[in-house]
Design a protein around this motif. Structure first.
Motif, PDB file in Angstrom:
ATOM      1  N   ASP A  79       0.835  -1.411   0.097  1.00 12.87           N
ATOM      2  CA  ASP A  79      -0.067   0.113  -0.002  1.00 12.87           C
ATOM      3  C   ASP A  79       0.899   1.179   0.130  1.00 12.87           C
ATOM      4  OD1 ASP A  79      -2.479  -1.451   0.209  1.00 12.87           O
ATOM      5  OD2 ASP A  79      -2.600  -1.561   2.286  1.00 12.87           O
ATOM      6  N   LEU A  80       2.282   1.073   0.190  1.00  8.18           N
ATOM      7  CA  LEU A  80       3.062   2.315   0.246  1.00  8.18           C
ATOM      8  C   LEU A  80       3.811   2.239  -1.001  1.00  8.18           C
ATOM      9  CD1 LEU A  80       4.544   1.710   3.741  1.00  8.18           C
ATOM     10  CD2 LEU A  80       2.634   3.355   3.367  1.00  8.18           C
ATOM     11  N   ASN A  81       3.673   1.571  -2.053  1.00  7.74           N
ATOM     12  CA  ASN A  81       4.453   1.464  -3.314  1.00  7.74           C
ATOM     13  C   ASN A  81       4.193   2.631  -4.094  1.00  7.74           C
ATOM     14  OD1 ASN A  81       5.170  -1.063  -2.777  1.00  7.74           O
ATOM     15  ND2 ASN A  81       3.812  -2.042  -4.351  1.00  7.74           N
ATOM     16  N   ASP A  82       3.234   3.404  -3.899  1.00  7.87           N
ATOM     17  CA  ASP A  82       2.965   4.623  -4.859  1.00  7.87           C
ATOM     18  C   ASP A  82       4.072   5.773  -4.180  1.00  7.87           C
ATOM     19  OD1 ASP A  82       1.647   4.611  -2.570  1.00  7.87           O
ATOM     20  OD2 ASP A  82       0.190   5.982  -3.413  1.00  7.87           O
ATOM     21  N   LEU A  83       4.130   5.707  -2.836  1.00 16.24           N
ATOM     22  CA  LEU A  83       5.234   6.602  -2.172  1.00 16.24           C
ATOM     23  C   LEU A  83       6.660   6.468  -2.592  1.00 16.24           C
ATOM     24  CD1 LEU A  83       3.866   6.648   1.309  1.00 16.24           C
ATOM     25  CD2 LEU A  83       3.301   8.415  -0.483  1.00 16.24           C
ATOM     26  N   VAL A  84       6.845   5.165  -2.565  1.00 14.58           N
ATOM     27  CA  VAL A  84       8.209   4.779  -2.906  1.00 14.58           C
ATOM     28  C   VAL A  84       8.701   5.179  -4.454  1.00 14.58           C
ATOM     29  CG1 VAL A  84       9.960   2.750  -3.153  1.00 14.58           C
ATOM     30  CG2 VAL A  84       8.473   2.889  -1.443  1.00 14.58           C
ATOM     31  N   GLN A  85       7.816   4.739  -5.267  1.00 14.81           N
ATOM     32  CA  GLN A  85       7.943   5.195  -6.721  1.00 14.81           C
ATOM     33  C   GLN A  85       7.918   6.829  -6.802  1.00 14.81           C
ATOM     34  OE1 GLN A  85       4.481   3.358  -8.489  1.00 14.81           O
ATOM     35  NE2 GLN A  85       5.147   1.131  -7.886  1.00 14.81           N
ATOM     36  N   ALA A  86       7.280   7.493  -6.091  1.00 15.79           N
ATOM     37  CA  ALA A  86       7.271   8.824  -6.259  1.00 15.79           C
ATOM     38  C   ALA A  86       8.598   9.529  -5.624  1.00 15.79           C
ATOM     39  CB  ALA A  86       5.971   9.495  -5.633  1.00 15.79           C
ATOM     40  N   TYR A  87       9.012   8.951  -4.355  1.00 17.17           N
ATOM     41  CA  TYR A  87       9.896   9.689  -3.384  1.00 17.17           C
ATOM     42  C   TYR A  87      11.173   8.874  -3.476  1.00 17.17           C
ATOM     43  CZ  TYR A  87       5.838  12.763  -3.212  1.00 17.17           C
ATOM     44  OH  TYR A  87       4.679  13.517  -3.345  1.00 17.17           O
ATOM     45  N   GLY A  88      11.277   7.730  -3.982  1.00 20.89           N
ATOM     46  CA  GLY A  88      12.474   7.033  -3.660  1.00 20.89           C
ATOM     47  C   GLY A  88      12.974   6.810  -2.375  1.00 20.89           C
ATOM     48  N   ASP A  89      14.222   7.034  -2.178  1.00 22.17           N
ATOM     49  CA  ASP A  89      15.047   6.920  -0.863  1.00 22.17           C
ATOM     50  C   ASP A  89      14.491   7.891   0.181  1.00 22.17           C
ATOM     51  OD1 ASP A  89      16.499   4.902  -2.100  1.00 22.17           O
ATOM     52  OD2 ASP A  89      18.155   6.094  -2.336  1.00 22.17           O
ATOM     53  N   ALA A  90      13.723   8.904  -0.271  1.00 27.38           N
ATOM     54  CA  ALA A  90      13.038   9.697   0.788  1.00 27.38           C
ATOM     55  C   ALA A  90      12.167   9.055   2.094  1.00 27.38           C
ATOM     56  CB  ALA A  90      12.690  10.827   0.182  1.00 27.38           C
ATOM     57  N   VAL A  91      11.671   7.910   1.206  1.00 24.82           N
ATOM     58  CA  VAL A  91      10.871   7.202   2.085  1.00 24.82           C
ATOM     59  C   VAL A  91      11.132   5.902   2.293  1.00 24.82           C
ATOM     60  CG1 VAL A  91       9.294   6.598   0.000  1.00 24.82           C
ATOM     61  CG2 VAL A  91       8.265   6.469   2.263  1.00 24.82           C
ATOM     62  N   LEU A  92      10.925   5.518   3.812  1.00 24.23           N
ATOM     63  CA  LEU A  92      11.232   4.142   4.002  1.00 24.23           C
ATOM     64  C   LEU A  92       9.832   3.441   4.450  1.00 24.23           C
ATOM     65  CD1 LEU A  92      13.597   2.000   4.973  1.00 24.23           C
ATOM     66  CD2 LEU A  92      13.549   3.286   7.340  1.00 24.23           C
ATOM     67  N   PRO A  93       9.731   2.456   3.644  1.00 21.69           N
ATOM     68  CA  PRO A  93       8.438   1.626   3.948  1.00 21.69           C
ATOM     69  C   PRO A  93       8.610   0.538   4.902  1.00 21.69           C
ATOM     70  CG  PRO A  93       9.510   0.955   1.959  1.00 21.69           C
ATOM     71  CD  PRO A  93      10.125   1.994   2.147  1.00 21.69           C
ATOM     72  N   ILE A  94       7.719   0.260   6.013  1.00 23.71           N
ATOM     73  CA  ILE A  94       7.995  -0.605   6.917  1.00 23.71           C
ATOM     74  C   ILE A  94       6.647  -1.316   7.292  1.00 23.71           C
ATOM     75  CG2 ILE A  94       8.995  -1.314   9.131  1.00 23.71           C
ATOM     76  CD1 ILE A  94      10.307   1.462   9.279  1.00 23.71           C
ATOM     77  N   GLN A  95       6.840  -2.726   7.213  1.00 24.29           N
ATOM     78  CA  GLN A  95       5.636  -3.315   7.724  1.00 24.29           C
ATOM     79  C   GLN A  95       5.404  -3.352   9.206  1.00 24.29           C
ATOM     80  OE1 GLN A  95       4.911  -6.556   9.547  1.00 24.29           O
ATOM     81  NE2 GLN A  95       2.783  -6.430   9.235  1.00 24.29           N
ATOM     82  N   LEU A  96       4.361  -3.073   9.743  1.00 27.26           N
ATOM     83  CA  LEU A  96       4.062  -3.058  11.183  1.00 27.26           C
ATOM     84  C   LEU A  96       2.566  -3.224  11.549  1.00 27.26           C
ATOM     85  CD1 LEU A  96       5.049  -2.501  14.139  1.00 27.26           C
ATOM     86  CD2 LEU A  96       4.652   0.004  13.689  1.00 27.26           C
ATOM     87  N   ASP A  97       2.277  -4.080  12.426  1.00 24.63           N
ATOM     88  CA  ASP A  97       1.091  -4.316  13.137  1.00 24.63           C
ATOM     89  C   ASP A  97       1.371  -3.680  14.545  1.00 24.63           C
ATOM     90  OD1 ASP A  97      -1.124  -5.005  14.659  1.00 24.63           O
ATOM     91  OD2 ASP A  97      -0.984  -7.130  14.014  1.00 24.63           O
ATOM     92  N   VAL A  98       0.794  -2.673  14.600  1.00 28.41           N
ATOM     93  CA  VAL A  98       1.119  -1.988  16.039  1.00 28.41           C
ATOM     94  C   VAL A  98       0.749  -2.599  17.235  1.00 28.41           C
ATOM     95  CG1 VAL A  98       1.102   0.460  15.053  1.00 28.41           C
ATOM     96  CG2 VAL A  98      -1.200  -0.554  16.010  1.00 28.41           C
ATOM     97  N   ASN A  99      -0.128  -3.773  17.269  1.00 25.83           N
ATOM     98  CA  ASN A  99      -0.657  -4.514  18.388  1.00 25.83           C
ATOM     99  C   ASN A  99       0.500  -5.338  18.870  1.00 25.83           C
ATOM    100  OD1 ASN A  99      -3.249  -3.683  17.621  1.00 25.83           O
ATOM    101  ND2 ASN A  99      -4.029  -5.409  16.710  1.00 25.83           N
ATOM    102  N   ASN A 100       1.492  -5.397  17.990  1.00 20.25           N
ATOM    103  CA  ASN A 100       2.708  -6.301  18.428  1.00 20.25           C
ATOM    104  C   ASN A 100       3.712  -5.370  19.208  1.00 20.25           C
ATOM    105  OD1 ASN A 100       5.263  -7.756  18.532  1.00 20.25           O
ATOM    106  ND2 ASN A 100       4.657  -9.023  16.791  1.00 20.25           N
TER     107      ASN A 100
END
Length: 272
Positions: A38-59
């Motif tokens: 769901d974050l791929n569009d951010l990565v494609q648009a902004y490259g290394d400025a965005v760090l996508p990370i998987q997280l379930d905050v319940n953990n």
């Protein structure tokens, strides 16, 4: 100087809108989501400025691991936007134990785990800004949203206390308290209890009271949030939308009047 911002729940709604606004102006964003696709569009648009990370905050362990990963990757974290959460619609009597626990687990405990993980880092940095996405329903309440109200009241109580504990470390705390906005919060991201017909009139009155003008435009919040982040003296409570302030003002005036009416009985109860 660009800021390093960690945003939870950045896959849609406010989280994605604010992430884009921050990246657009040159900040760097660590964006978390349950599904990083769901974050791929951010990565494609902004490259290394965005760090996508998987997280379930319940953990809780995962929250600490993610915060430490962001610190190692960017060397610091200037701002946390604790945005992950969802809405649960239904009367309190209708709410199952699993639904009640899930609502508190994500909206309150998930926020707590990320907060606990980031405070030592900001304390070591001698500065930072923790922004908790609450709701004006952490200040006033509505029917059909009892567990959601409760989760946001809990967030507010926690964060008000936190602000007093970390101020001397140079850490600011802000509560963003939006009124209703046209995000997925009340749509695809929402959960419903199993309906009991006795509450049908209450629910009808609740939904009928909302007009199209009641719901703010999510994209319009970006400018206000950037101003909050850039403020040298950010507020603890930050209402978003034109509905929240008059509503909160009216409810607090009524609350103070009620306290006043009963103040002698209240004082008598002290005993001396």
């Amino acid at each position: 100087m660009s800021k390093i911002i960690l945003i939870t729940g950045a896959s849609r709604g406010f989280g994605k809108i604010w992430a884009k606004a921050l990246l657009e102006r040159g900040d760097k964003v660590a964006a978390t989501a349950r599904n990083t696709e769901d974050l791929n569009d951010l990565v494609q648009a902004y490259g290394d400025a965005v760090l996508p990370i998987q997280l379930d905050v319940n953990n809780r362990d995962a929250c600490f691991a993610v915060v430490n990963k962001v610190k190692q990757h960017f060397d610091r974290i200037d701002v946390l936007i604790n945005n992950a959460g969802f809405g649960l619609f239904g009367a309190i009597e209708e709410t199952s134990e699993a639904q009640a626990r899930a609502q508190m687990e994500t909206n309150f405990f998930g926020l707590l785990w990320v907060t606990q993980a980031i405070v030592p880092i900001m304390r070591e940095q001698k500065g930072g800004h923790i922004i908790q996405v609450s709701s004006f329903l952490g200040l006033v309440s509505l029917p059909v949203l009892g567990l959601y109200n409760a989760s946001k009241y809990a967030v507010n109580g926690l964060s008000e206390t936190l602000a007093t504990e970390v101020k001397s470390f140079g850490i600011n705390v802000s509560l963003i308290e939006p009124n209703g906005f046209s995000t997925d919060w009340a749509g695809a991201s929402a959960f419903q209890t199993e309906a009991n017909e006795v509450y049908a009139p209450v629910k009808k009155a609740f939904f009928d009271a909302a007009t199209p003008d009641s719901w703010g435009k999510p994209e319009s919040t970006a400018k206000a949030v950037l101003a909050l982040i850039d403020s040298e003296n950010p507020p603890l409570h930050f209402l978003l939308g034109k509905v929240a302030y008059p509503w909160v003002k009216q409810v607090y005036a009524e609350r103070l009047a009620e306290f006043e009416e009963w103040k002698e009985v209240s004082a008598d109860a002290h005993g001396h």
